[in-house]
Design an enzyme around this catalytic site. Structure first.
Site, mmCIF file in Angstrom:
data_model
loop_
_atom_site.group_PDB
_atom_site.id
_atom_site.type_symbol
_atom_site.label_atom_id
_atom_site.label_comp_id
_atom_site.label_asym_id
_atom_site.label_seq_id
_atom_site.Cartn_x
_atom_site.Cartn_y
_atom_site.Cartn_z
ATOM 1 N N ASP A 1 0.873 -1.174 0.000
ATOM 2 C CA ASP A 1 0.000 0.000 0.000
ATOM 3 C C ASP A 1 0.915 1.231 0.000
ATOM 4 O O ASP A 1 2.124 1.119 0.146
ATOM 5 C CB ASP A 1 -0.889 -0.011 1.252
ATOM 6 C CG ASP A 1 -1.815 1.202 1.317
ATOM 7 O OD1 ASP A 1 -2.440 1.524 0.290
ATOM 8 O OD2 ASP A 1 -1.907 1.846 2.378
ATOM 9 N N SER A 2 0.284 2.396 -0.119
ATOM 10 C CA SER A 2 1.058 3.635 -0.054
ATOM 11 C C SER A 2 1.559 3.908 1.360
ATOM 12 O O SER A 2 2.523 4.645 1.543
ATOM 13 C CB SER A 2 0.181 4.803 -0.502
ATOM 14 O OG SER A 2 -0.932 4.924 0.368
ATOM 15 N N CYS B 1 -4.434 -1.900 -1.644
ATOM 16 C CA CYS B 1 -4.606 -0.475 -1.934
ATOM 17 C C CYS B 1 -5.751 -0.368 -2.940
ATOM 18 O O CYS B 1 -5.682 -0.958 -4.031
ATOM 19 C CB CYS B 1 -3.306 0.057 -2.524
ATOM 20 S SG CYS B 1 -3.480 1.661 -3.319
ATOM 21 N N GLU C 1 -2.722 9.185 7.988
ATOM 22 C CA GLU C 1 -1.252 9.103 8.008
ATOM 23 C C GLU C 1 -0.668 10.084 9.027
ATOM 24 O O GLU C 1 0.425 9.884 9.543
ATOM 25 C CB GLU C 1 -0.670 9.368 6.607
ATOM 26 C CG GLU C 1 -0.946 8.241 5.601
ATOM 27 C CD GLU C 1 -0.110 6.983 5.809
ATOM 28 O OE1 GLU C 1 0.972 7.065 6.418
ATOM 29 O OE2 GLU C 1 -0.559 5.897 5.368
ATOM 30 N N CYS D 1 -11.164 2.407 0.140
ATOM 31 C CA CYS D 1 -9.739 2.704 0.346
ATOM 32 C C CYS D 1 -9.328 1.954 1.599
ATOM 33 O O CYS D 1 -10.031 2.005 2.619
ATOM 34 C CB CYS D 1 -9.543 4.211 0.536
ATOM 35 S SG CYS D 1 -7.903 4.661 1.148
ATOM 36 N N HIS E 1 -7.225 2.475 3.758
ATOM 37 C CA HIS E 1 -6.974 3.287 4.957
ATOM 38 C C HIS E 1 -8.249 3.452 5.804
ATOM 39 O O HIS E 1 -8.166 3.631 7.011
ATOM 40 C CB HIS E 1 -6.513 4.705 4.562
ATOM 41 C CG HIS E 1 -5.045 4.827 4.271
ATOM 42 N ND1 HIS E 1 -4.488 4.387 3.093
ATOM 43 C CD2 HIS E 1 -4.028 5.367 4.990
ATOM 44 C CE1 HIS E 1 -3.184 4.658 3.110
ATOM 45 N NE2 HIS E 1 -2.882 5.244 4.251
HETATM 46 N N1 DGL Z 1 -4.845 2.929 0.845
HETATM 47 C C1 DGL Z 1 -4.795 3.222 -0.547
HETATM 48 C C2 DGL Z 1 -6.134 3.041 -1.192
HETATM 49 O O1 DGL Z 1 -6.794 2.096 -0.783
HETATM 50 C C3 DGL Z 1 -4.011 4.457 -0.920
HETATM 51 C C4 DGL Z 1 -4.566 5.764 -0.486
HETATM 52 C C5 DGL Z 1 -3.659 6.921 -0.824
HETATM 53 O O2 DGL Z 1 -2.452 6.784 -0.696
HETATM 54 O O3 DGL Z 1 -4.198 7.952 -1.250
HETATM 55 O O4 DGL Z 1 -6.556 3.705 -2.088
#
Ligand code: DGL
Length: 284
Positions: free
Chosen positions: A28-29, A91, A170, A202, A204
């Site tokens: 993931d990011s 992600c 984050e 997402c 996150h």
């Molecule tokens: N967690 C990722 C997603 O599901 C990346 C979110 C991001 O870095 O903007 O899209």
């Protein structure tokens, strides 16, 4: 310490034997994919995992589709070279944009979030009015819309980008009043549409589950695609005969492209388990 790995490698030409004790690759990011990692440890407690957090490039959500594909084309071969037997694209943005283009490109199986998440939502929705919250990239791709409609043509899908959520998460503002206020604004249009199911598009966002559930109320079912994703992973490993069912205790390796300290602190808090040995790597 920065380790330079994977630069000259392709993930395509080099044959590495996939065996049950090979790790799962998860990326993931940033800390988003930890929500998927957590579910893997629940459903597949014996598996070893290499988790890559591309924190040097977080957030992904506002990047162009070309950038997202390029990033995925760097990370996937890197994880293959690290010995991953299967890669979970933990992600939503990468799953929406890069997965359809790259799914057959590598010798290792890739698993994305969108189709499993859509199936889970359709199984739970009674009215067929489904909301999706995700990054700008995921919403613009219409990946959920298209997948849900392909699975059930009667469904009505309402997408809402939530660009402030990832920076808030984050930054550690997971239960902050600011985050509550932002959530209220983002969810307003979806509640107006009388959705009965909300997909967290997402990875996150499950970190905000408490705030989100409070806001939408008990009448809206929240779907975290991770559960269905890991069910798929379990099936695929079983079919390939590569499930690690016993042996040494599971090993979790954390790799980051940005600051180790930040990731360890926030990641430990969100995971509810200490992350103490993250390593900084350079993938390009
Ligand atoms: N967690 C990722 C997603 O599901 C990346 C979110 C991001 O870095 O903007 O899209």
């Amino acid at each position: 310490m920065t380790e330079k790995i994977g630069q000259q490698k392709s993930g395509k030409t080099e044959e590495k034997k996939v065996i049950p004790s090979s790790p799962l690759g998860v990326f993931d990011s940033g800390v988003g994919g930890l929500t998927v990692l957590k579910e893997i440890t629940r459903q597949l407690p014996n598996e070893d995992i290499i988790y890559l957090a591309d924190t040097a490039r977080v957030p992904y959500g506002g990047r162009s589709p070309e950038e997202i594909v390029k990033i995925n084309e760097e990370i996937i071969p890197f994880l293959i070279d690290e010995g991953a037997k299967l890669i979970v694209i933990a992600c939503g943005t990468s799953s929406a944009i890069a997965y359809p283009l790259l799914k057959d490109k590598y010798k290792v199986r890739l698993v994305g979030m969108i189709e499993p998440g859509s199936r889970a939502a359709l199984a739970r929705s009674r009215t067929g009015r489904i909301g999706v919250i995700a990054t700008v990239g995921t919403i613009n791709s219409q990946a959920y819309q298209k997948t849900l409609e392909a699975l059930n043509k009667d469904v009505q899908v309402f997408g809402q980008p939530c660009p402030l959520f990832v920076p808030l998460i984050e930054g550690g503002f997971v239960e902050a009043e600011e985050t509550r206020r932002v959530a209220k604004e983002y969810l307003k249009p979806l509640l107006k549409e009388k959705i009965d199911t909300l997909i967290l598009g997402c990875t996150h966002y499950p970190h905000l589950l408490k705030i989100l559930q409070e806001r939408v109320g008990a009448g809206v079912t929240i779907i975290d695609p991770a559960e269905e994703v890991v069910k798929d992973v379990k099936k695929l490993l079983h079919q390939a005969g590569t499930t690690k069912s016993h042996g040494n205790p599971p090993r979790y390796e954390y790799l980051v492209t940005g600051s180790v300290g930040n990731f360890q602190d926030l990641g430990s808090r969100l995971l509810g388990k200490p992350i103490t040995h993250a390593k900084q790597v350079k993938i390009v």
